[in-house]
Design a protein around this motif. Sequence first.
Motif, PDB file in Angstrom:
ATOM      1  N   TYR A 163      -9.061  -2.644   4.263  1.00  0.00           N
ATOM      2  CA  TYR A 163     -10.143  -2.840   3.300  1.00  0.00           C
ATOM      3  C   TYR A 163     -11.430  -3.293   3.992  1.00  0.00           C
ATOM      4  CZ  TYR A 163      -7.056  -2.194  -0.703  1.00  0.00           C
ATOM      5  OH  TYR A 163      -6.204  -1.673  -1.626  1.00  0.00           O
ATOM      6  N   ARG A 189     -13.884   2.363  -7.023  1.00  0.00           N
ATOM      7  CA  ARG A 189     -12.839   1.435  -6.609  1.00  0.00           C
ATOM      8  C   ARG A 189     -11.890   1.339  -7.792  1.00  0.00           C
ATOM      9  NH1 ARG A 189     -15.553   3.012  -2.967  1.00  0.00           N
ATOM     10  NH2 ARG A 189     -16.893   1.724  -1.688  1.00  0.00           N
ATOM     11  N   PRO A 199      -3.408  -4.481   4.752  1.00  0.00           N
ATOM     12  CA  PRO A 199      -4.436  -4.190   3.760  1.00  0.00           C
ATOM     13  C   PRO A 199      -5.765  -4.896   4.009  1.00  0.00           C
ATOM     14  CG  PRO A 199      -2.580  -5.347   2.750  1.00  0.00           C
ATOM     15  CD  PRO A 199      -2.214  -5.054   4.163  1.00  0.00           C
ATOM     16  N   SER A 200      -5.748  -6.127   4.469  1.00  0.00           N
ATOM     17  CA  SER A 200      -7.020  -6.824   4.688  1.00  0.00           C
ATOM     18  C   SER A 200      -7.825  -6.145   5.790  1.00  0.00           C
ATOM     19  CB  SER A 200      -6.792  -8.304   5.006  1.00  0.00           C
ATOM     20  OG  SER A 200      -5.996  -8.449   6.159  1.00  0.00           O
ATOM     21  N   TYR A 208     -11.701   4.490  -3.062  1.00  0.00           N
ATOM     22  CA  TYR A 208     -10.416   3.998  -2.567  1.00  0.00           C
ATOM     23  C   TYR A 208      -9.766   3.109  -3.604  1.00  0.00           C
ATOM     24  CZ  TYR A 208     -13.042  -0.169  -0.941  1.00  0.00           C
ATOM     25  OH  TYR A 208     -13.836  -1.271  -0.852  1.00  0.00           O
ATOM     26  N   SER A 209      -8.446   3.033  -3.516  1.00  0.00           N
ATOM     27  CA  SER A 209      -7.687   2.209  -4.453  1.00  0.00           C
ATOM     28  C   SER A 209      -7.703   0.762  -3.999  1.00  0.00           C
ATOM     29  CB  SER A 209      -6.249   2.716  -4.567  1.00  0.00           C
ATOM     30  OG  SER A 209      -5.592   2.606  -3.325  1.00  0.00           O
ATOM     31  N   THR A 210      -7.554  -0.141  -4.959  1.00  0.00           N
ATOM     32  CA  THR A 210      -7.625  -1.572  -4.655  1.00  0.00           C
ATOM     33  C   THR A 210      -6.337  -2.314  -4.997  1.00  0.00           C
ATOM     34  OG1 THR A 210      -8.576  -2.012  -6.836  1.00  0.00           O
ATOM     35  CG2 THR A 210     -10.126  -1.638  -5.014  1.00  0.00           C
ATOM     36  N   ASP A 211      -5.265  -1.592  -5.274  1.00  0.00           N
ATOM     37  CA  ASP A 211      -4.011  -2.232  -5.690  1.00  0.00           C
ATOM     38  C   ASP A 211      -2.885  -2.023  -4.676  1.00  0.00           C
ATOM     39  OD1 ASP A 211      -3.863   0.476  -6.192  1.00  0.00           O
ATOM     40  OD2 ASP A 211      -2.798   0.264  -8.080  1.00  0.00           O
ATOM     41  N   TYR A 212      -3.152  -2.392  -3.429  1.00  0.00           N
ATOM     42  CA  TYR A 212      -2.160  -2.195  -2.368  1.00  0.00           C
ATOM     43  C   TYR A 212      -0.840  -2.882  -2.693  1.00  0.00           C
ATOM     44  CZ  TYR A 212      -0.121  -1.771   2.264  1.00  0.00           C
ATOM     45  OH  TYR A 212       0.706  -1.448   3.308  1.00  0.00           O
ATOM     46  N   ARG A 260     -15.355  -1.275   3.727  1.00  0.00           N
ATOM     47  CA  ARG A 260     -16.364  -2.042   3.005  1.00  0.00           C
ATOM     48  C   ARG A 260     -17.571  -1.207   2.570  1.00  0.00           C
ATOM     49  NH1 ARG A 260     -16.323  -6.880   5.621  1.00  0.00           N
ATOM     50  NH2 ARG A 260     -14.691  -7.438   4.160  1.00  0.00           N
ATOM     51  N   ILE A 274      -2.915   2.670   0.279  1.00  0.00           N
ATOM     52  CA  ILE A 274      -4.320   2.745  -0.109  1.00  0.00           C
ATOM     53  C   ILE A 274      -4.694   4.219  -0.162  1.00  0.00           C
ATOM     54  CG2 ILE A 274      -6.696   2.153   0.482  1.00  0.00           C
ATOM     55  CD1 ILE A 274      -5.515  -0.224   2.094  1.00  0.00           C
ATOM     56  N   THR A 285      -7.549   1.262  -9.531  1.00  0.00           N
ATOM     57  CA  THR A 285      -6.130   0.973  -9.416  1.00  0.00           C
ATOM     58  C   THR A 285      -5.366   2.216  -9.861  1.00  0.00           C
ATOM     59  OG1 THR A 285      -5.994   0.084 -11.646  1.00  0.00           O
ATOM     60  CG2 THR A 285      -6.432  -1.486  -9.870  1.00  0.00           C
TER      61      THR A 285
END
Length: 145
Positions: free
Chosen positions: A94, A128, A90-91, A104-108, A98, A114, A130
């Motif tokens: 994401y 962005r 995920p890092s 995109y979803s932010t709750d991997y 940027r 994602i 969830t």
Amino acid sequence: MQRRAALEPQVREQALAYAPANAPVERESRGRANRSMAGIVPALAAKVAQIQSVCSGAHVISAVRHTRIRGTGRMSLHATGEAVDMRGNPSCVYAQLRDWPGGYSTDYARAKHIHISLAANGREAGLRFTHGGGKSHRHRRFAGR
């Protein structure tokens, strides 16, 4: 009688197609094979390719599918090829998203994927979010109350 006789060979062939009860069951591989990118909008497909080239192990788990968004009844952006779901580090993913103009979803950690979108009508532009974030919980009914 003639009709029944004509159907018998088909029935026999179908019966022979099944494995015996004690035969080992073979299932489809759930490996990291990428889903087909056919039908995905070109800019989104290019972004997915870029993410996969930079983030080793990143792969598409869902692309074009004809489903509705749970709780809303609206057609998903997946139906028009304007969204994909990905798994991977995920890092790294994401970091590649940027400056992404789409959503995109932010709750991997919760969803284990994602959701990345780029809709022509701007439906999720810059969003962005969830998964399930817009649900209301105030009208729940509990048994026995």
